[in-house]
Structure formats: structure tokens, C-alpha cells
Design a protein around this motif. Structure first.
Motif, PDB file in Angstrom:
ATOM      1  N   GLU A 133      -0.602  -4.219 -58.795  1.00 49.33           N
ATOM      2  CA  GLU A 133      -1.320  -4.871 -59.902  1.00 49.33           C
ATOM      3  C   GLU A 133      -1.850  -6.226 -59.459  1.00 49.33           C
ATOM      4  O   GLU A 133      -2.969  -6.612 -59.793  1.00 49.33           O
ATOM      5  CB  GLU A 133      -0.426  -5.003 -61.132  1.00 49.33           C
ATOM      6  CG  GLU A 133      -1.081  -5.731 -62.299  1.00 49.33           C
ATOM      7  CD  GLU A 133      -2.387  -5.085 -62.790  1.00 49.33           C
ATOM      8  OE1 GLU A 133      -3.251  -5.837 -63.295  1.00 49.33           O
ATOM      9  OE2 GLU A 133      -2.539  -3.856 -62.662  1.00 49.33           O
ATOM     10  N   ARG A 136      -4.911  -5.612 -57.504  1.00 49.08           N
ATOM     11  CA  ARG A 136      -6.043  -5.263 -58.374  1.00 49.08           C
ATOM     12  C   ARG A 136      -6.665  -6.528 -58.973  1.00 49.08           C
ATOM     13  O   ARG A 136      -7.874  -6.622 -59.127  1.00 49.08           O
ATOM     14  CB  ARG A 136      -5.591  -4.321 -59.483  1.00 49.08           C
ATOM     15  CG  ARG A 136      -5.520  -2.867 -59.051  1.00 49.08           C
ATOM     16  CD  ARG A 136      -5.336  -1.933 -60.234  1.00 49.08           C
ATOM     17  NE  ARG A 136      -3.995  -1.956 -60.787  1.00 49.08           N
ATOM     18  CZ  ARG A 136      -2.958  -1.269 -60.290  1.00 49.08           C
ATOM     19  NH1 ARG A 136      -3.120  -0.505 -59.231  1.00 49.08           N
ATOM     20  NH2 ARG A 136      -1.774  -1.337 -60.845  1.00 49.08           N
ATOM     21  N   ASP A 139      -9.046  -8.170 -56.518  1.00 47.30           N
ATOM     22  CA  ASP A 139     -10.283  -7.460 -56.139  1.00 47.30           C
ATOM     23  C   ASP A 139     -11.471  -7.957 -56.903  1.00 47.30           C
ATOM     24  O   ASP A 139     -11.469  -8.409 -57.950  1.00 47.30           O
ATOM     25  CB  ASP A 139     -10.122  -5.951 -56.355  1.00 47.30           C
ATOM     26  CG  ASP A 139      -9.440  -5.305 -55.159  1.00 47.30           C
ATOM     27  OD1 ASP A 139      -9.391  -5.920 -54.089  1.00 47.30           O
ATOM     28  OD2 ASP A 139      -8.972  -4.169 -55.344  1.00 47.30           O
TER      29      ASP A 139
END
Length: 139
Positions: A133, A136, A139
Motif C-alpha cells: 500500500e 501504491r 506511484d
């Protein structure tokens, strides 16, 4: 700048744990927290390896296993893998476990010139899910 005698220095950064063990803690002027100087992911991890068929060594090594530290290592390695990290990657970070057992993963990503840094934290119970997570979010 004036010339120095051999062995004379202006400053040193040393592991405070070593100075503590040597009875030289009074020489420490500052303990640098990871909040101030974020370490490389996976820094200071100690691991034991043995032959896969060496059951006696595995039994002894198992006595040293610390589950909370193992979870932190898994989280840090997952972040490294998720961010494509390697020795020279502009990444820093660490994972800690709070008193309730919750993992807190921190990662910093830098531009190559060091001018910009992104500092992200995420907490959770599972080391892999928590680290993924966090990746993510970067990103």
C-alpha cells in the motif's frame, strides 16, 4: 583551516550502541533519530544462514528469532522490491512496530540531485500488505 595532527577530526558519526557498550556514552553529543536522518531500507538487519539440512543449527537459530523484527524486515524488503530498489537507488526508509503490534512503514524517495523528497508513511498489521500500500501511494 589549520593543519591537524594525525588522527584528529572535526566530527564523527558512530553507532551509539558501540559507545554504550564500551562505557563511552558520555562522549555522545547527539543520537541521530531516523526521523532526522532516514536510514537506507534494510540497514542494520542481522540474519543467520545455515545449510538447509542442518537441523541442529536451525534449532539454535530459531531461539534467536524475533517475530516483530522479522515482520519489519519483510515490510522493508517488500518496499525495496516494490520500488525497484537497489544499492544506489535514491530510497530511504524503515519499519517499526508500535506498542499495539501495528507496523509503521516509512519510505522516502528522492530525485537524483536530492533537491526533492517524498516522505510517505503507512501503517497496518500485515507486513506485505502494508508495504505494498505504501508503494501504491508513491506511484
Amino acid at each position: 583551516m589549520a593543519a591537524r595532527d594525525a588522527g584528529e577530526v572535526d566530527a564523527l558519526i558512530l553507532a551509539s550502541s558501540g559507545l554504550d557498550r564500551l562505557g563511552e556514552a558520555h562522549r555522545i553529543s547527539e543520537r541521530i533519530s531516523p526521523e532526522r536522518l532516514c536510514p537506507p531500507l534494510g540497514a542494520a538487519i542481522i540474519a543467520l544462514q545455515c545449510r538447509i539440512d542442518d537441523e541442529e543449527t536451525k534449532k539454535v537459530a530459531a531461539l534467536l528469532h524475533h517475530p516483530a523484527t522479522a515482520a519489519e524486515v519483510i515490510a522493508e524488503r517488500t518496499v525495496l522490491q516494490g520500488m525497484g530498489g537497489f544499492c544506489n537507488a535514491p530510497l530511504a526508509g524503515y519499519c517499526t512496530t508500535d506498542k499495539s503490534g501495528l507496523l509503521i512503514v516509512r519510505d522516502m524517495v528522492f530525485t537524483l540531485d536530492g533537491a526533492t523528497a517524498i516522505d510517505v508513511r503507512h501503517s497496518g498489521e500485515d507486513p506485505v500488505d502494508t508495504a505494498k500500500e505504501l508503494c501504491r501511494r508513491l506511484d
